[in-house]
Every structure is written in structure tokens, then in C-alpha cells.
Design a protein around this motif. Structure first.
Motif, PDB file in Angstrom:
ATOM      1  N   ALA A 133       0.844  -1.195   0.000  1.00 59.21           N
ATOM      2  CA  ALA A 133       0.000   0.000   0.000  1.00 59.21           C
ATOM      3  C   ALA A 133       0.878   1.243   0.000  1.00 59.21           C
ATOM      4  N   LEU A 134       0.520   2.203  -0.837  1.00 62.36           N
ATOM      5  CA  LEU A 134       1.141   3.529  -0.830  1.00 62.36           C
ATOM      6  C   LEU A 134       0.160   4.475  -0.154  1.00 62.36           C
TER       7      LEU A 134
ATOM      8  N   GLN B 114       2.762   5.404 -10.109  1.00 64.80           N
ATOM      9  CA  GLN B 114       3.872   4.482  -9.923  1.00 64.80           C
ATOM     10  C   GLN B 114       3.414   3.267  -9.126  1.00 64.80           C
ATOM     11  N   ALA B 115       2.602   3.498  -8.114  1.00 64.67           N
ATOM     12  CA  ALA B 115       2.100   2.400  -7.293  1.00 64.67           C
ATOM     13  C   ALA B 115       1.191   1.476  -8.107  1.00 64.67           C
ATOM     14  N   LEU B 116       0.249   2.063  -8.824  1.00 62.84           N
ATOM     15  CA  LEU B 116      -0.684   1.255  -9.609  1.00 62.84           C
ATOM     16  C   LEU B 116       0.043   0.449 -10.681  1.00 62.84           C
TER      17      LEU B 116
ATOM     18  N   ARG C 274      -7.328  -9.910  -2.253  1.00 63.14           N
ATOM     19  CA  ARG C 274      -7.958  -9.119  -3.304  1.00 63.14           C
ATOM     20  C   ARG C 274      -6.955  -8.638  -4.349  1.00 63.14           C
ATOM     21  N   PHE C 275      -5.743  -8.298  -3.900  1.00 64.97           N
ATOM     22  CA  PHE C 275      -4.760  -7.711  -4.799  1.00 64.97           C
ATOM     23  C   PHE C 275      -3.959  -8.813  -5.502  1.00 64.97           C
TER      24      PHE C 275
ATOM     25  N   HIS D 134      -1.489  -0.948  -3.768  1.00 68.79           N
ATOM     26  CA  HIS D 134      -2.784  -0.323  -3.489  1.00 68.79           C
ATOM     27  C   HIS D 134      -2.607   1.095  -2.932  1.00 68.79           C
ATOM     28  N   PRO D 135      -3.051   2.149  -3.650  1.00 72.03           N
ATOM     29  CA  PRO D 135      -2.868   3.512  -3.149  1.00 72.03           C
ATOM     30  C   PRO D 135      -3.997   3.953  -2.208  1.00 72.03           C
TER      31      PRO D 135
END
Length: 206
Positions: A100-101, A116-118, A180-181, A123-124
Motif C-alpha cells: 500500500a502507498l 507508480q504504485a498502480l 484481493r490484490f 494499493h494507493p
């Protein structure tokens, strides 16, 4: 920079903060929220900033007021990728480590760290401000501010309290535990990130 996803098998929930240590980035809010969040959890908070930045608040006192267990789960690097002081390869590793960001900003510009995170399936978690909700779309969590105020420069700024960030962290952690991710989610998140570009932003401003 568009980062490349790498599958991770880590068992800890890793949270990333990647921004300059200045007041509007609200790092102190995240630190306080993490202090409560980490209790009884396998988690790490990677803070990618300079706690002694002269432009920012004095955060070492905030860190020392955190519980001992929270401090043991806190990693701080003085470099700041937003200003180009980190090689693309290492930046890629850093974002791939994170689950997570968190960007709890009072106000924000384009929000490049979100994309960048996506791009790597991270997960942002962002504030409901400016372009951030559009950037995360359905792939991130948007924190509703407690209130708003107008700064001395006439900017509308969000007021964010640690309890709001804590709630978002708990929700993201629960989703991570449920898996989920996964690979499908990560691929869809990257596709979403790739729909944004400087060219599109410039075209929208005309």
C-alpha cells in the motif's frame, strides 16, 4: 517512469510513504495512524523521505513518541525519489516491496507516486483532493478529509486526522489478507495507470 511489476511472496503488509517531508504531505498523520495500526500485525512502514528536511516539520519527536513496537516496524530512507535522487531500478524494487502507498496530503499536484504504485499493483490510499481520486479510480482507497481550510496562499487544503488514515489502513489490510490484490487486480491496476499521460494532462488543460 513507468515501473515494472514483480510478483512478491512476502508475508508482511508493507506500507510506503514516498514524498518530500513538508507540512502539506501530512507524514505526521500517517506516523500516528501507523502506531495504532501495527499492533498485533506483521507489517512495516517504509518512509522514503528526509525527516530532517529544513522545509518540513520536526518529525523525530513524533517518531520517538511512537510505541517501541511501531518504531521497530519503521524504516526511514533520507532519499526522495520525487526529486530524481534514486535510480529507476531501485525505485522499482521499492514500489514492488510495498502493498500500500499512503499519500495523506492536504493538497497535491498531479500525484505521480499514485501512478507508480498502480503500475506495479500497489494499493494507493489517498486524500479526497484534487486529481487523486481520479488517479486511483476503483483501484485505491480515498480518505474523506475531516474538514477543509484556505491557506495563506489561497489554496483550499484538506484537514486529515489519524483516525481517518487508520480506518483506511485497516480496510486495505483486510482486503490484502483476503487476497484481493491478486494477479488479475494488479494487471487491471496497471492498465488503469497507463491511461494517464503528460500528453493527456496537457490536452485536458487546453
Amino acid at each position: 517512469v513507468i515501473l515494472t511489476p514483480v510478483m512478491s511472496s512476502q508475508s508482511s503488509f508493507v506500507i510506503l510513504f514516498d514524498a518530500q517531508n513538508i507540512p502539506r504531505k501530512n507524514l505526521w498523520v500517517l506516523l500516528q495512524a501507523f502506531d495504532a495500526f501495527q499492533v498485533g500485525k506483521a507489517t512495516l512502514l517504509y518512509v522514503f523521505t528526509d525527516l530532517d528536511d529544513p522545509a518540513g516539520p520536526a518529525l523525530r519527536d513524533v517518531v520517538w513518541r511512537m510505541s517501541e513496537s511501531a518504531r521497530h516496524k519503521l524504516i526511514v530512507s533520507k532519499q526522495a525519489s520525487a526529486f530524481g535522487s534514486f535510480e529507476d531500478f531501485n525505485l522499482n524494487v521499492l514500489y514492488n516491496m510495498a502493498d500500500a502507498l499512503v499519500l495523506p496530503s492536504m493538497n497535491e499536484g498531479f500525484g505521480l507516486p499514485v501512478l507508480q504504485a498502480l503500475a506495479v499493483g500497489c494499493h494507493p490510499i489517498v486524500t479526497d483532493y484534487a486529481s487523486l481520486p481520479e488517479l486511483v479510480g476503483s483501484f485505491g482507497r480515498v480518505i474523506l478529509p475531516s474538514a477543509f481550510f484556505v491557506s495563506e496562499w489561497g489554496l483550499r487544503c484538506a484537514v486529515l486526522t489519524p483516525d481517518r488514515v487508520l480506518e483506511a489502513l485497516n480496510t486495505s489490510f483486510a482486503e490484502w489478507q483476503r487476497g484481493r490484490f491478486d494477479v488479475t487486480w494488479r494487471a487491471q491496476a496497471r492498465q488503469h495507470a497507463e491511461t494517464f499521460s503528460w500528453q493527456r494532462a496537457a490536452a485536458g488543460a487546453r
